[in-house]
Design a protein around this motif. Structure first.
Motif, PDB file in Angstrom:
ATOM      1  N   TRP A 231      88.330  65.243  44.042  1.00  0.00           N
ATOM      2  CA  TRP A 231      86.992  64.682  43.387  1.00  0.00           C
ATOM      3  C   TRP A 231      86.654  63.554  43.620  1.00  0.00           C
ATOM      4  N   PHE A 232      87.917  62.433  43.548  1.00  0.00           N
ATOM      5  CA  PHE A 232      87.515  61.060  43.983  1.00  0.00           C
ATOM      6  C   PHE A 232      87.052  60.845  45.286  1.00  0.00           C
ATOM      7  N   ASP A 233      87.772  61.810  46.182  1.00  0.00           N
ATOM      8  CA  ASP A 233      87.385  62.053  47.785  1.00  0.00           C
ATOM      9  C   ASP A 233      85.786  61.984  48.026  1.00  0.00           C
ATOM     10  N   ARG A 234      85.280  62.972  47.241  1.00  0.00           N
ATOM     11  CA  ARG A 234      83.957  63.509  47.323  1.00  0.00           C
ATOM     12  C   ARG A 234      83.226  62.170  46.589  1.00  0.00           C
ATOM     13  N   GLN A 235      83.588  61.507  45.525  1.00  0.00           N
ATOM     14  CA  GLN A 235      82.947  60.785  44.789  1.00  0.00           C
ATOM     15  C   GLN A 235      82.696  59.606  45.816  1.00  0.00           C
ATOM     16  N   LYS A 236      83.839  59.285  46.471  1.00  0.00           N
ATOM     17  CA  LYS A 236      83.974  57.953  47.447  1.00  0.00           C
ATOM     18  C   LYS A 236      83.024  58.412  48.633  1.00  0.00           C
ATOM     19  N   LYS A 237      82.977  59.648  49.014  1.00  0.00           N
ATOM     20  CA  LYS A 237      82.091  60.027  50.208  1.00  0.00           C
ATOM     21  C   LYS A 237      80.639  59.845  49.849  1.00  0.00           C
ATOM     22  N   ALA A 238      80.320  59.870  48.436  1.00  0.00           N
ATOM     23  CA  ALA A 238      79.103  59.780  48.021  1.00  0.00           C
ATOM     24  C   ALA A 238      78.811  58.543  47.750  1.00  0.00           C
ATOM     25  N   ARG A 239      79.781  57.285  48.164  1.00  0.00           N
ATOM     26  CA  ARG A 239      79.431  55.930  48.079  1.00  0.00           C
ATOM     27  C   ARG A 239      79.879  55.475  46.628  1.00  0.00           C
ATOM     28  N   GLY A 240      80.469  56.174  45.886  1.00  0.00           N
ATOM     29  CA  GLY A 240      81.177  55.998  44.469  1.00  0.00           C
ATOM     30  C   GLY A 240      82.151  55.077  44.756  1.00  0.00           C
ATOM     31  N   ARG A 241      82.422  54.322  43.468  1.00  0.00           N
ATOM     32  CA  ARG A 241      83.608  53.387  43.439  1.00  0.00           C
ATOM     33  C   ARG A 241      84.637  53.889  42.362  1.00  0.00           C
ATOM     34  N   LEU A 242      85.787  53.564  42.651  1.00  0.00           N
ATOM     35  CA  LEU A 242      86.917  53.878  41.671  1.00  0.00           C
ATOM     36  C   LEU A 242      87.670  52.692  41.338  1.00  0.00           C
ATOM     37  N   ILE A 243      87.712  52.471  39.883  1.00  0.00           N
ATOM     38  CA  ILE A 243      88.613  51.294  39.349  1.00  0.00           C
ATOM     39  C   ILE A 243      89.952  51.835  38.861  1.00  0.00           C
ATOM     40  N   VAL A 244      90.951  51.461  39.110  1.00  0.00           N
ATOM     41  CA  VAL A 244      92.279  51.890  38.264  1.00  0.00           C
ATOM     42  C   VAL A 244      92.645  50.798  37.652  1.00  0.00           C
ATOM     43  N   ALA A 245      93.151  50.923  36.309  1.00  0.00           N
ATOM     44  CA  ALA A 245      93.906  49.848  35.622  1.00  0.00           C
ATOM     45  C   ALA A 245      95.408  50.547  35.171  1.00  0.00           C
ATOM     46  N   ASP A 246      96.482  49.796  35.502  1.00  0.00           N
ATOM     47  CA  ASP A 246      97.555  50.561  35.428  1.00  0.00           C
ATOM     48  C   ASP A 246      98.753  49.243  35.674  1.00  0.00           C
ATOM     49  N   PRO A 247      99.896  49.296  34.958  1.00  0.00           N
ATOM     50  CA  PRO A 247     100.912  47.996  35.099  1.00  0.00           C
ATOM     51  C   PRO A 247     101.527  48.511  36.630  1.00  0.00           C
TER      52      PRO A 247
END
Ligand code: SF4
Length: 705
Positions: A198-214
């Motif tokens: 689902w993140f692959d698809r989101q990115k293909k649609a020019r979406g952005r993913l932010i991740v917060a983690d140590p």
């Protein structure tokens, strides 16, 4: 990205393939199961038509059938003999022994001296019946479950903010259309691999993913922005983002005025979180704080999803509130493809927290201390409302009172001797019980202390329903014939209830008949399943609750018009950063945090038995940063002793620049001397009673080659 491709369908006998679901996590991937021609073990393939996983499975799902005819499967009821050894017993003898002990304990110490511990892996039917068994057959207030260790902080915050707790208030497919998704404390590449599609698809649609983690996890590597925050500072981070939104006038004042209450107090608190202060607290640079806020605020559709990294803290509920506050202030919650959600972990973590195996709840998310709720359930159960016990002890408190207040414990589908914090203490408590009954398919670290072992059916051997992380109620189907010997958990509860004098209230012969009573018990409640039937699920890809009548289609999305508080408005909660229960200091200067491997599930009781999974990850390894490693002369493969205020344990080291230099990480899937929970503390969130698994102060106490 990392999900394993589906197995070709021609490995199954298509004539025999049955649609069902993976036994493990809350993604509840659709699988096809059937007898492989020429082999005697049922085979598994991803279901290409189930719209959550679309045919993808992770390695756990792919190997899930390996347990069904595993040589270590227990098929005989067992009792301890006078030397403490297991001996075979008949079901009748075991039932009589357990019921007799329960009665003796109740006579001597009162009804609350018997306890019940359930699981987020149980079907909705088992969850419901276990709660009824505790309150009606045993008459005890003391029932809780391992989901308290998993989703309880997000559940509490969502109930307080929105008036309802459905992990995701939208279907997973909405991710594809979100311009920005922020994942906080969630490593989906390892915990929910098929979700990465689902993140692959989101990115293909020019979406952005932010991740917060140590940790720079595989999920973080897939992100457009990675915020490597200090453990325990999620709340400060969210307040910092809200500060930026206020300063840059990115909040949605009209939405706040029309759909929420309580923002003034939140605004006043957030304005104390200047980015420079937040950078000092979290380690996240001001430039990233500003950019992340702008992305979330200006996107047409954006969402924040939290998971255990944010939630398993002594301020877990407040941390979740801080993220909900942010998304409410940006006016995103209830808008298309936007909002806040939590990624539920256990297979039926969602249904497991709705139907009465929590110490403070009754079926349908009714509350055990609310008179009207007690009356509604008492009517369905045919008992006097006054006879229903009040609120009992939460999971850790229940375990911590074993041997003193609680003398008998009935455990169904949970391995508390691995999953609980401060394990050395909990193991002592388990040893001090007069009666410990474990219902499971395999022996585990908890049954090592049991007096009775009841062998029960596995996931593919019986019918039932599960509720996945979206709130989608789905059918688990009996596909595989169980070996002679084991019985259903539902049978076990019925037979014990008969011996405890209330068999007529448990006279169910099928899972569906239990579900039909559950439907009646939840009618009109928050988690209303009354309109969901087995046949309705059969003819669909699942039904989303609430579903208040049989002609209701189910509730795909929540909050578009109103929230579930009586006035229809969401609630802000002003929350402040505060230290963890146990912050690093001069004596114990490092953070220790726990998590998961993609090869193992929870306590590992099942996955450690699967050779392919065990061979891939045979032991827990301690991750530490090269700078810290140099200081202690550690290389990959060194044996490192880690010490907390409760225990010392030795790990094999894995040196990696993916972790912060002040933090150690290890997975918690093992028991005995490899149990990471020997180190963790029993400090609890004051609202959810969630233990602080994600932050323990430790030191490196020794290194050997
Ligand atoms: Fe899907 Fe979870 Fe099963 Fe993996 S463990 S196949 S992600 S349901």
């Amino acid at each position: 990205m990392t999900a394993i491709p589906p197995i070709p369908l021609n490995t199954l006998s298509s004539a025999l393939a049955v649609r069902t679901h993976c036994p493990y996590c809350a993604f509840q991937c659709g699988i096809l199961m059937g007898e492989d021609l020429g082999a005697d073990m049922p085979r598994v393939s991803g279901d290409p038509h189930f719209p959550v996983n679309n045919g993808q499975l992770c390695i756990k799902g792919w190997t899930s059938s390996a347990l069904l005819d595993h040589p270590e499967r227990v098929t005989t009821t067992q009792l301890r003999d006078s030397r403490g050894e297991w001996r075979d017993a008949s079901w009748e003898e075991a039932f009589d022994f357990i019921a007799g002990k329960f009665k003796t304990i109740r006579q001597r110490h009162g009804a609350n001296a018997n306890g019940v511990f359930g699981s987020g892996a149980l079907t909705n039917e088992k969850t419901y019946l276990l709660g009824k068994f505790a309150r009606v057959a045993l008459g005890t207030a003391n029932i809780d479950y391992n989901g308290r260790f998993c989703m309880s902080s997000a559940a509490a915050a969502q109930n307080r903010a929105f008036g309802i707790d459905r992990g995701l208030p939208f279907p997973i497919a909405d991710l594809e259309h979100a311009e920005v998704v922020m994942l906080v404390g969630a490593n989906t590449a390892d915990t929910l691999p098929p979700m990465m599609q689902w993140f692959d698809r989101q990115k293909k649609a020019r979406g952005r993913l932010i991740v917060a983690d140590p940790r720079r996890t595989d999920t973080a590597r897939a992100a457009d922005m990675f915020l490597q925050l200090t453990p325990g500072t999620d709340l400060a981070l969210a307040n910092g983002l809200l500060y930026v939104a206020l300063e840059e006038r990115l909040t949605d004042e009209r939405y706040i005025a029309e759909r929420t209450t309580g923002f003034d107090a939140v605004r006043a608190v957030a304005l104390q979180y200047h980015p420079a202060r937040v950078e000092r607290l979290t380690g996240v640079p001001e430039s990233q704080l500003r950019q992340a806020t702008r992305w979330l605020a200006t996107a047409r559709a954006s969402m924040v999803l939290t998971s255990r990294g944010t939630e398993q803290h002594s301020k877990g509920v407040e941390s979740v509130h801080s993220w909900i506050n942010l998304m409410l202030a940006l006016g995103k919650v209830g808008k298309p493809h936007s909002g806040y959600g939590t990624l539920t972990g256990q297979g039926n973590g969602q249904g497991g927290r709705e139907h009465g195996q929590k110490a403070d709840q009754l079926p349908g998310y009714r509350l055990i201390e609310v008179d009207a709720h007690r009356e509604a359930i008492a009517k369905v159960w045919g008992v006097d409302p006054e006879s229903l016990p009040r609120k009992g002890k939460s999971a850790f408190e229940l375990l911590d009172s074993l041997g003193s207040e609680i003398r008998g414990l009935f455990v169904m589908g949970s391995n508390v001797a691995v999953a609980a914090p401060h394990l050395s203490r909990i193991e002592q408590r388990l040893k001090s019980l007069e009666l410990l009954v474990v219902c499971d398919s395999f022996h585990n670290e908890t049954s090592a202390h049991a007096h009775v072992f009841l062998p029960v059916y596995q996931w593919a051997e019986e019918d039932g329903t599960m509720t996945n992380l979206e709130g989608r109620v789905i059918r688990r189907r009996a596909v595989s014939r169980p070996p002679p010997g084991p019985r259903s958990d539902l049978d076990v509860l019925r037979e014990l209830a008969v011996r405890l004098g209330c068999g007529e209230k448990f006279a169910f012969r099928t899972a569906e008949s239990v579900f039909n009573e559950l439907r009646r018990a939840t009618a009109g409640a928050t988690a209303d399943y009354s309109g969901i039937t087995y046949s309705k699920i059969e003819s669909s890809d699942g039904v989303f609750w609430p579903c208040p009548s049989e002609d209701h289609p189910g509730s795909l999305r929540l909050f578009a018009e109103r929230f579930h508080h009586p006035d229809g408005r969401a609630r802000f909660f002003a929350v402040e950063h505060r230290p963890a229960g146990e912050e690093p200091d001069a004596e114990f200067p490092l953070f220790f945090t726990t998590g998961r491997y993609k090869e193992h599930y929870n306590s590992g009781a099942q996955t450690r038995l699967v050779s392919r999974l065990r061979n891939a990850k045979p032991i827990p390894r301690l991750e530490l940063h090269p700078r810290l490693a140099r200081r202690h002369r550690v290389v990959t493969g060194s044996r490192v002793t880690v010490e907390s205020r409760r225990a010392k344990m030795e790990f094999v080291a894995e040196v990696t620049a993916d972790i912060r230099p002040d933090t150690l990480f290890a997975p918690f899937h093992w028991g005995g001397r490899d149990a990471a929970n020997l180190l963790t503390s029993g400090v609890l969130d004051p609202i959810s009673r969630m233990p602080e698994f994600k932050l323990t102060a430790v030191r490196i106490a020794g290194v050997r080659p």
